[in-house]
Scaffold this motif. Structure first.
Motif, PDB file in Angstrom:
ATOM      1  N   LEU A   1      -3.034   9.770 -10.326  1.00  0.00           N
ATOM      2  CA  LEU A   1      -3.887   9.685  -9.139  1.00  0.00           C
ATOM      3  C   LEU A   1      -3.236   8.797  -8.099  1.00  0.00           C
ATOM      4  CD1 LEU A   1      -7.428   9.591  -8.211  1.00  0.00           C
ATOM      5  CD2 LEU A   1      -6.145   7.515  -7.641  1.00  0.00           C
ATOM      6  N   THR A   2      -3.256   9.284  -6.859  1.00  0.00           N
ATOM      7  CA  THR A   2      -2.874   8.418  -5.745  1.00  0.00           C
ATOM      8  C   THR A   2      -3.592   8.925  -4.500  1.00  0.00           C
ATOM      9  OG1 THR A   2      -1.043   7.378  -4.563  1.00  0.00           O
ATOM     10  CG2 THR A   2      -0.757   9.692  -5.157  1.00  0.00           C
ATOM     11  N   GLY A   3      -3.361   8.292  -3.361  1.00  0.00           N
ATOM     12  CA  GLY A   3      -4.059   8.740  -2.164  1.00  0.00           C
ATOM     13  C   GLY A   3      -3.627   7.986  -0.931  1.00  0.00           C
ATOM     14  N   ASP A   4      -4.291   8.303   0.164  1.00  0.00           N
ATOM     15  CA  ASP A   4      -3.948   7.717   1.455  1.00  0.00           C
ATOM     16  C   ASP A   4      -5.200   7.435   2.253  1.00  0.00           C
ATOM     17  OD1 ASP A   4      -0.881   8.226   1.520  1.00  0.00           O
ATOM     18  OD2 ASP A   4      -1.771  10.092   0.825  1.00  0.00           O
ATOM     19  N   ARG A   5      -5.105   6.405   3.090  1.00  0.00           N
ATOM     20  CA  ARG A   5      -6.179   6.161   4.052  1.00  0.00           C
ATOM     21  C   ARG A   5      -6.023   7.107   5.226  1.00  0.00           C
ATOM     22  NH1 ARG A   5      -5.521  -0.156   5.319  1.00  0.00           N
ATOM     23  NH2 ARG A   5      -5.477  -0.777   3.139  1.00  0.00           N
TER      24      ARG A   5
ATOM     25  N   LEU B   1      -6.425  11.487  -3.450  1.00  0.00           N
ATOM     26  CA  LEU B   1      -7.654  11.286  -2.687  1.00  0.00           C
ATOM     27  C   LEU B   1      -7.399  10.874  -1.247  1.00  0.00           C
ATOM     28  CD1 LEU B   1      -9.736   8.070  -3.366  1.00  0.00           C
ATOM     29  CD2 LEU B   1      -7.299   8.168  -3.678  1.00  0.00           C
TER      30      LEU B   1
ATOM     31  N   ALA C   1      -8.778   8.565   1.221  1.00  0.00           N
ATOM     32  CA  ALA C   1      -9.593   7.360   1.046  1.00  0.00           C
ATOM     33  C   ALA C   1     -10.318   7.029   2.354  1.00  0.00           C
ATOM     34  CB  ALA C   1      -8.711   6.209   0.571  1.00  0.00           C
TER      35      ALA C   1
ATOM     36  N   GLN D   1     -12.307   3.755   2.233  1.00  0.00           N
ATOM     37  CA  GLN D   1     -11.387   2.623   2.406  1.00  0.00           C
ATOM     38  C   GLN D   1     -10.959   2.491   3.867  1.00  0.00           C
ATOM     39  OE1 GLN D   1      -6.916   1.792   1.040  1.00  0.00           O
ATOM     40  NE2 GLN D   1      -8.295   1.644  -0.689  1.00  0.00           N
TER      41      GLN D   1
ATOM     42  N   TYR E   1     -11.415  -4.196  -0.769  1.00  0.00           N
ATOM     43  CA  TYR E   1     -11.031  -2.799  -0.995  1.00  0.00           C
ATOM     44  C   TYR E   1     -10.136  -2.578  -2.216  1.00  0.00           C
ATOM     45  CZ  TYR E   1      -6.275  -2.569   1.059  1.00  0.00           C
ATOM     46  OH  TYR E   1      -4.942  -2.710   1.292  1.00  0.00           O
TER      47      TYR E   1
ATOM     48  N   GLN F   1     -10.545   0.404  -4.835  1.00  0.00           N
ATOM     49  CA  GLN F   1      -9.396   1.257  -5.160  1.00  0.00           C
ATOM     50  C   GLN F   1      -9.206   1.390  -6.679  1.00  0.00           C
ATOM     51  OE1 GLN F   1      -6.079   0.700  -2.554  1.00  0.00           O
ATOM     52  NE2 GLN F   1      -4.572   1.393  -4.029  1.00  0.00           N
TER      53      GLN F   1
ATOM     54  N   ASP G   1     -11.219   4.205  -7.584  1.00  0.00           N
ATOM     55  CA  ASP G   1     -10.567   5.498  -7.293  1.00  0.00           C
ATOM     56  C   ASP G   1      -9.739   5.958  -8.490  1.00  0.00           C
ATOM     57  OD1 ASP G   1     -11.430   5.145  -4.669  1.00  0.00           O
ATOM     58  OD2 ASP G   1      -9.471   4.438  -3.947  1.00  0.00           O
ATOM     59  N   ILE G   2      -8.975   5.004  -9.005  1.00  0.00           N
ATOM     60  CA  ILE G   2      -8.014   5.341 -10.061  1.00  0.00           C
ATOM     61  C   ILE G   2      -8.742   5.595 -11.384  1.00  0.00           C
ATOM     62  CG2 ILE G   2      -6.045   4.461 -11.401  1.00  0.00           C
ATOM     63  CD1 ILE G   2      -5.407   2.677  -8.905  1.00  0.00           C
TER      64      ILE G   2
ATOM     65  N   VAL H   1       0.336   6.116 -11.161  1.00  0.00           N
ATOM     66  CA  VAL H   1      -0.065   5.945  -9.762  1.00  0.00           C
ATOM     67  C   VAL H   1       1.179   5.815  -8.874  1.00  0.00           C
ATOM     68  CG1 VAL H   1      -1.601   4.694  -8.191  1.00  0.00           C
ATOM     69  CG2 VAL H   1      -2.082   4.669 -10.651  1.00  0.00           C
TER      70      VAL H   1
ATOM     71  N   VAL I   1       3.078   5.136  -5.710  1.00  0.00           N
ATOM     72  CA  VAL I   1       2.758   4.413  -4.469  1.00  0.00           C
ATOM     73  C   VAL I   1       4.002   3.721  -3.927  1.00  0.00           C
ATOM     74  CG1 VAL I   1       0.294   3.889  -4.830  1.00  0.00           C
ATOM     75  CG2 VAL I   1       2.022   2.491  -5.966  1.00  0.00           C
TER      76      VAL I   1
ATOM     77  N   GLN J   1       1.849  -1.488  -2.688  1.00  0.00           N
ATOM     78  CA  GLN J   1       0.609  -1.241  -3.428  1.00  0.00           C
ATOM     79  C   GLN J   1       0.638  -1.809  -4.854  1.00  0.00           C
ATOM     80  OE1 GLN J   1      -2.359   0.503  -2.246  1.00  0.00           O
ATOM     81  NE2 GLN J   1      -1.284  -0.215  -0.420  1.00  0.00           N
TER      82      GLN J   1
HETATM   83  N1  TRP Z   1      -4.468   1.702  -0.339  1.00  0.00           N
HETATM   84  C1  TRP Z   1      -3.628   2.862  -0.307  1.00  0.00           C
HETATM   85  C2  TRP Z   1      -2.771   2.807   0.943  1.00  0.00           C
HETATM   86  O1  TRP Z   1      -3.116   2.112   1.874  1.00  0.00           O
HETATM   87  C3  TRP Z   1      -4.393   4.163  -0.342  1.00  0.00           C
HETATM   88  C4  TRP Z   1      -5.202   4.348  -1.601  1.00  0.00           C
HETATM   89  C5  TRP Z   1      -6.559   4.363  -1.703  1.00  0.00           C
HETATM   90  C6  TRP Z   1      -4.695   4.533  -2.919  1.00  0.00           C
HETATM   91  N2  TRP Z   1      -6.944   4.543  -2.971  1.00  0.00           N
HETATM   92  C7  TRP Z   1      -5.843   4.666  -3.754  1.00  0.00           C
HETATM   93  C8  TRP Z   1      -3.415   4.593  -3.482  1.00  0.00           C
HETATM   94  C9  TRP Z   1      -5.722   4.813  -5.134  1.00  0.00           C
HETATM   95  C10 TRP Z   1      -3.307   4.751  -4.864  1.00  0.00           C
HETATM   96  C11 TRP Z   1      -4.444   4.869  -5.683  1.00  0.00           C
HETATM   97  O2  TRP Z   1      -1.766   3.464   1.007  1.00  0.00           O
END
Ligand code: TRP
Length: 334
Positions: free
Chosen positions: A6-10, A41, A43, A46, A133, A137, A140-141, A149, A151, A155
Motif C-alpha cells: 500500500l502507498t499513496g499520494d496527497r 490511495l 489521501a 490528509q 497526520y 497514515q 491507511d496502511i 510501502v 515511498v 516518508q
Molecule cells: N504522506 C504521503 C506523502 O505525502 C502520502 C500518503 C498518505 C501515504 N498515506 C500514505 C504514503 C500511506 C504511503 C502510505 O507523500
C-alpha cells in the motif's frame, strides 16, 4: 498468502518526477508480481490537514492524480486505487491508534517538522490535524494490513511510526496487524531543479509528468549545475549537480553516464550538451506518459468509476479489519 503493498499520494497538485522516482516505478513493479496485492490511495483527508480552506483544489486533484496513475501504467483492474476520505474505517483506526503512541513522538516527527517550516505554517501552532497526520497514515496502511510501502525516503519516519503502532497494538490486544516496512529508492531523494531541496509541489521546483516537451526542456535548461564550471574546458563538479542526479535516476544508459561524469570532472564537457542529453532522456520517458494521460482525460467519468470500484473493494477488506480490531479491543458490544 499474498503480501499487501500500500502507498499513496496527497492530491494537492499533479505528480512530478520525484514521485515517479520515489514510488511510482516501484508500484508498477509490484503490480506485475502475482504474490503481491497492490493498493494505492488518494489521501484527500490528509490533504485537508494543510488545505482545509481549498476543497475545490483537492477535489480537482483527485482526478488529476488518478490520471497521472493511469498515464504511468497503473492498471486499476489489478491495482486497487481508492479515495481515503471514503473509507471511514481508516478514521476509526486513527482514533484508536492515537492512544498507542506518546505525544512527543508525534510532535518530534522530523518530516512533519520540515514540512511545517517549508509551508511557512506558524511554528507554534500548525493545524492539530497536520501534526497528527502520520498517525492517520498508519491507519491507511494497516486498514488493508499493508506490509510493503514504496515511498520516497522522507516518508521513512511515517512508516517507522506505523510499525511501532502495529507492534504496540499487537502487544496490547493480540495479533491483528503485520509490521509494515518502507521500500525506498537506492539513490535517496530526487533533488528539485534548482538544487538543494528535494523536488516538491510546495517549492515549485519539479518537472511534472504532464509537462509539455517545451516546459521540460526549459526546466532542464534552468537546472543547477556547477557555478564554477564556466567554460567547456573547465573541470566541473558532479556532486550536487542536478543534471547528473537526473541522469543517474532516469538515463537507461548508465555506463555512458559514468563516462560523462569522468569527462565533466576532467573538463571538456559543456552544460549545454549535458542538458540536451537529459532533455532527450526525459522526453523518451514522458512522451508516452503524456499521450496516455491525454487519452484517459477524455473520459473523466470512467476514471471516477474506477475510483468508486476501488473504494468499494477496499471497504470490504477494511470492514473485516475493523471487526477484528473491535473484537481484539473489546469494543464489540452488539
Ligand atoms: N504522506 C504521503 C506523502 O505525502 C502520502 C500518503 C498518505 C501515504 N498515506 C500514505 C504514503 C500511506 C504511503 C502510505 O507523500
Amino acid at each position: 498468502m499474498a503480501q499487501v503493498m500500500l502507498t499513496g499520494d496527497r492530491p494537492t497538485g499533479p505528480l512530478h518526477l520525484g514521485h515517479y522516482y520515489g514510488s511510482l516505478r516501484a508500484r508498477l513493479q509490484y503490480q506485475e508480481d502475482p504474490e503481491v496485492d497492490t493498493f494505492v490511495l488518494l489521501a484527500d483527508a490528509q490533504a485537508y490537514t494543510d488545505h482545509a480552506d481549498r476543497p475545490e483544489q483537492v477535489q480537482q486533484n483527485v482526478l488529476e492524480v488518478a490520471l497521472d496513475y493511469l498515464a504511468v501504467g497503473i492498471d486499476m483492474d489489478r491495482t486497487t486505487v481508492f479515495v481515503q476520505s471514503q473509507v471511514p474505517e481508516i478514521h476509526e483506526l486513527f482514533v484508536y491508534f492515537l492512544n498507542l503512541i506518546p505525544l512527543d513522538m508525534v510532535l518530534g516527527n522530523p518530516t512533519v517538522k520540515t514540512e511545517i517550516e517549508q509551508k511557512g505554517m506558524k511554528q507554534e501552532s500548525p493545524p492539530a490535524g497536520f501534526a497528527m497526520y502520520p498517525v492517520h497514515q498508519a491507519g491507511d496502511i494497516l486498514v488493508v494490513k499493508g506490509e510493503i510501502v514504496p515511498v520516497g525516503d522522507d516518508q521513512n519516519p511515517m512508516i517507522e511510526l506505523a510499525r511501532g503502532i502495529a507492534r504496540r497494538f499487537n502487544q496490547a490486544y493480540g495479533d491483528v496487524f503485520p509490521e509494515p516496512h518502507a521500500v525506498t529508492p537506492r539513490g535517496g531523494r530526487l533533488p528539485g531543479i534548482s538544487g538543494g531541496a528535494k523536488a516538491s509541489k510546495t517549492l515549485g521546483n519539479a518537472i511534472y509528468l504532464g509537462d509539455s516537451a517545451d516546459e521540460v526542456s526549459q526546466k532542464v535548461n534552468s537546472m543547477y549545475t556547477d557555478p564554477g564550471h564556466v567554460r567547456v574546458e573547465d573541470p566541473g563538479k558532479v556532486e550536487g549537480n542536478v543534471v547528473f542526479a537526473y541522469l543517474d535516476a532516469f538515463d537507461p544508459r548508465q555506463s555512458e553516464v559514468e563516462q560523462l561524469k569522468a569527462q565533466y570532472e576532467h573538463g571538456g564537457l559543456g552544460d549545454v550538451a549535458l542538458k540536451s542529453r537529459l532533455s532527450e532522456v526525459l522526453d523518451g520517458l514522458l512522451s508516452p506518459i503524456r499521450k496516455r494521460r491525454a487519452e484517459f482525460a477524455k473520459d473523466p467519468g470512467q476514471v471516477m468509476r474506477y475510483l468508486a470500484e476501488g473504494t468499494k473493494r477496499t471497504r470490504a477488506i477494511a470492514g473485516q479489519t475493523i471487526d477484528e480490531v473491535r473484537a481484539a479491543m473489546r469494543l464489540d458490544y452488539f
